[in-house]
Design an enzyme around this catalytic site. Structure first.
Site, PDB file in Angstrom:
ATOM      1  N   SER B  51      42.440  -4.021  37.562  1.00  0.00           N
ATOM      2  CA  SER B  51      43.620  -3.809  38.389  1.00  0.00           C
ATOM      3  C   SER B  51      43.581  -4.877  39.478  1.00  0.00           C
ATOM      4  O   SER B  51      42.527  -5.118  40.076  1.00  0.00           O
ATOM      5  CB  SER B  51      43.632  -2.405  38.991  1.00  0.00           C
ATOM      6  OG  SER B  51      44.911  -2.167  39.535  1.00  0.00           O
ATOM      7  N   GLU B  52      44.721  -5.529  39.714  1.00  0.00           N
ATOM      8  CA  GLU B  52      44.698  -6.751  40.527  1.00  0.00           C
ATOM      9  C   GLU B  52      44.385  -6.507  41.997  1.00  0.00           C
ATOM     10  O   GLU B  52      44.130  -7.442  42.733  1.00  0.00           O
ATOM     11  CB  GLU B  52      46.000  -7.551  40.363  1.00  0.00           C
ATOM     12  CG  GLU B  52      47.263  -6.892  40.846  1.00  0.00           C
ATOM     13  CD  GLU B  52      47.978  -6.132  39.734  1.00  0.00           C
ATOM     14  OE1 GLU B  52      47.302  -5.649  38.817  1.00  0.00           O
ATOM     15  OE2 GLU B  52      49.222  -6.018  39.812  1.00  0.00           O
ATOM     16  N   ASN B  53      44.406  -5.244  42.441  1.00  0.00           N
ATOM     17  CA  ASN B  53      43.988  -4.983  43.815  1.00  0.00           C
ATOM     18  C   ASN B  53      42.479  -5.086  43.993  1.00  0.00           C
ATOM     19  O   ASN B  53      41.988  -4.987  45.115  1.00  0.00           O
ATOM     20  CB  ASN B  53      44.507  -3.628  44.297  1.00  0.00           C
ATOM     21  CG  ASN B  53      44.069  -2.489  43.413  1.00  0.00           C
ATOM     22  OD1 ASN B  53      44.149  -2.573  42.196  1.00  0.00           O
ATOM     23  ND2 ASN B  53      43.573  -1.431  44.008  1.00  0.00           N
ATOM     24  N   GLY B  54      41.736  -5.293  42.879  1.00  0.00           N
ATOM     25  CA  GLY B  54      40.344  -5.652  43.089  1.00  0.00           C
ATOM     26  C   GLY B  54      39.284  -4.856  42.357  1.00  0.00           C
ATOM     27  O   GLY B  54      38.220  -4.570  42.915  1.00  0.00           O
ATOM     28  N   SER B  93      40.219 -11.734  42.345  1.00  0.00           N
ATOM     29  CA  SER B  93      41.021 -11.003  41.371  1.00  0.00           C
ATOM     30  C   SER B  93      42.041 -11.921  40.708  1.00  0.00           C
ATOM     31  O   SER B  93      42.229 -11.886  39.483  1.00  0.00           O
ATOM     32  CB  SER B  93      41.743  -9.837  42.069  1.00  0.00           C
ATOM     33  OG  SER B  93      42.311  -8.978  41.126  1.00  0.00           O
TER      34      SER B  93
END
Lengths: 217, 223
Positions: B51-54, B93
Site C-alpha cells: 500500500s503506497e502509504n508505506g 514507497s
C-alpha cells in the site's frame, strides 16, 4: 541537541505567508497537536505542502476548515469536501502534484538537489509548463525542489539529539519532510535520553531536527 | 447468477484478474473494486501486497477491537501487517512503484482507450480529487490492469477510441478486465482475448467504442 519546546511555542514561530510541510497520510502520522495549536493561534495565509488534505476534522483538514491556507501543493483532495469547495470558490490555490513526484521534490530540497527527472505525468496535465528533458534516449519531466520554512512532523519516539523513530504506517511523508524544512519541528509521543535509541533503528537522523514537542500522555 | 448483479460483476472481474498473478508477485491494489482481487488469489501461490502509504505485506482487515490507528492502507481503511511485512517512508514507497519493482497494479478507470491511455483522476468542472499516487503507479508498474464495468451507468462504453478526459498516463495500460471482456493492449492494438460466460463476441463489440482485434481462439471466463 534538539530543543524541547511546547506546542504553543512552536505555533508562535509560524507567521502569515510561511510555507509549511506537514507530515501524515489521511491524518495518520499527522502532528495533530501542532495543528491544533496553529488553529488556536489562527495564523492565516499559510502555504501547505502535504500528501492529502485529510478530513474536515482531522489532520490538515482542520487548517482548511479554519480557512488558514491560501495555497497548497498536494496530491489528493478526495476525502475533504471543504478544500474542494474553497478551491472552486477561488479561496485557495491548489497545485496538484503526483504523490511520488511530490515526495521527490520535497526530498530534493532537503538533499541539496536542483530537481529530479521523472516519467510520471508525461503526456498529462502534470507536465504543463515544465521542461521535458531527454536523457539516454528517454523523456523525463524536470521537477523542481519544493522548499519550506517549517516542516511539522510526527514521530513515535525521539532522543534528545532529535533522532527519530516512527510507528507503522504513521511514518509516511514524515522522514522526507523532516529533511527539508528550514526549521523542522517533530511532535513525538516520547523523548528518551541520548544513547537509549539503537543507532541501527533510527530512521530520521537528529541532524535534521531542530525542535521537539512532546505529546502529553 | 444474475449477470446484472453488481456483486456478481465485481466478483467476475476480481477473480479473473487474480488469475493473472504469479507466485511471489509484488502488487498494489487501488481503492474499491481492485481491492477485491486479494480475495481470489489462486491456491498455492503467495502474493505480496503493497500500500503506497508505506507498507509491503498488507494483511486482511482487523476485527474492530484489533484496529491500530497507525496502521492503515492508502484508502484510509484499517489493515493488519503479515509476518515479514515492512514499513517505509513515502519516497521509498514510490521508489518501489516508479522504479519498476511492482509486478502489477490494479486500478479503476473513468475511461480507457485502445492505445492503453487511462483517465481516472478528474472530470473538469465536476470532480477534481487529484491523482494521488495513480500517475506514479501507472507509470512504474510492469503490468497495469484496469478493473471496471464495461459501460457507464448510461450504458455508454468506457473503452473508447480516444480518452476525452485528462489522462493519468499515456499508453501504459496492459490489460483491461470488465464484466464483459478481457482485453490485452498489445503493439498491434487492443486484442479481445476473452468474453464473460453467457455473452457473444458481437455483444461485446457492440458495447465497445474502441476498435478491437478479436483473438482467434477466444475464451470464456466466469466466477
Amino acid at each position: 541537541m534538539a530543543k524541547v519546546i511546547t506546542s504553543k511555542q512552536a505555533a508562535e514561530m509560524i507567521k502569515p505567508n510561511d510555507r509549511l510541510m506537514i507530515g501524515g497520510f489521511l491524518a495518520v502520522g499527522a502532528p495533530e497537536l501542532l495543528i491544533d495549536e496553529l488553529v488556536k493561534a489562527n495564523v492565516k495565509d499559510l502555504h501547505a505542502i502535504v500528501i492529502a488534505s485529510d478530513y474536515e476534522n482531522r489532520g490538515i483538514g482542520k487548517l482548511v476548515a479554519n480557512k488558514q491556507l491560501k495555497s497548497a501543493q498536494v496530491s489528493h483532495l478526495g476525502t475533504n469536501r471543504e478544500i474542494q469547495a474553497q478551491m472552486n470558490a477561488g479561496e485557495i490555490k491548489i497545485e496538484l502534484v503526483p504523490q511520488g513526484t511530490l515526495m521527490e521534490r520535497v526530498r530534493a530540497a532537503g538533499a541539496g538537489l536542483g530537481g529530479i527527472l521523472t516519467q510520471t505525468g508525461l503526456g498529462t496535465l502534470a507536465q504543463e509548463g515544465k521542461p521535458v528533458i531527454e536523457a539516454d534516449g528517454k523523456l523525463y519531466i524536470l521537477e523542481k525542489p519544493i522548499q519550506a520554512d517549517f516542516a511539522l512532523v510526527r514521530a513515535f519516539k525521539a532522543d534528545k539529539l532529535g533522532n527519530l523513530i516512527y510507528n507503522k504506517t504513521a511514518r509516511n511523508s514524515n522522514p522526507i519532510m523532516a529533511m527539508a524544512g528550514n526549521i523542522t519541528i517533530a511532535e513525538v509521543d516520547e523523548i528518551v535520553e541520548v544513547g537509549e535509541l539503537n543507532p541501527e533503528e533510527v530512521v530520521t537522523p537528529g541532524v535534521f531536527v531542530d525542535y521537539l514537542v512532546k505529546r502529553e500522555a | 447468477m444474475d449477470r446484472n448483479d453488481k456483486n456478481y460483476k465485481r466478483a467476475l472481474i476480481a477473480n479473473r484478474i487474480a488469475q493473472e498473478l504469479h507466485d511471489e508477485d509484488f502488487v498494489n491494489l487501488g481503492i474499491g473494486l481492485p481491492t477485491l482481487v486479494a480475495n481470489y488469489i489462486p491456491a498455492g501461490i503467495t502474493v505480496h501486497f503493497q500500500s503506497e502509504n508505506g507498507i509491503m505485506g498488507v494483511g486482511s482487515a482487523p476485527t474492530p477491537e484489533n484496529q491500530d490507528e497507525d496502521l492503515i492502507n492508502a484508502g484510509g481503511g484499517h489493515i493488519t501487517a503479515l509476518p515479514g511485512a515492512c514499513y517505509f517512508d513515502s519516497a521509498t514507497s514510490f521508489a518501489i512503484i516508479r522504479g519498476g519493482h511492482l509486478n502489477m497494479t490494479v486500478l479503476g478507470a473513468l475511461q480507457v482507450d485502445g492505445k492503453g491511455n487511462l483517465a481516472n483522476w478528474m472530470i473538469p468542472g465536476k470532480m477534481v480529487p487529484g491523482m494521488g499516487g495513480a500517475m506514479d503507479l501507472v507509470t512504474g508498474a510492469k503490468n497495469v490492469v484496469v478493473a471496471m464495468e464495461h459501460c457507464d451507468k448510461h450504458g455508454n462504453s468506457k473503452i473508447l477510441k480516444d480518452c476525452t478526459l485528462p489522462l493519468t498516463a499515456k499508453g501504459k495500460v496492459t490489460l483491461i478486465v470488465t464484466d464483459m471482456a478481457l482485453i490485452r493492449i498489445t503493439e498491434k492494438g487492443a486484442v479481445l482475448e476473452e468474453i464473460a460466460a453467457g455473452l457473444t463476441v458481437e455483444e461485446v463489440l457492440e458495447h465497445t467504442e474502441a476498435d478491437l482485434i478479436v483473438a482467434d481462439n477466444i475464451k470464456e471466463f466466469d466466477v
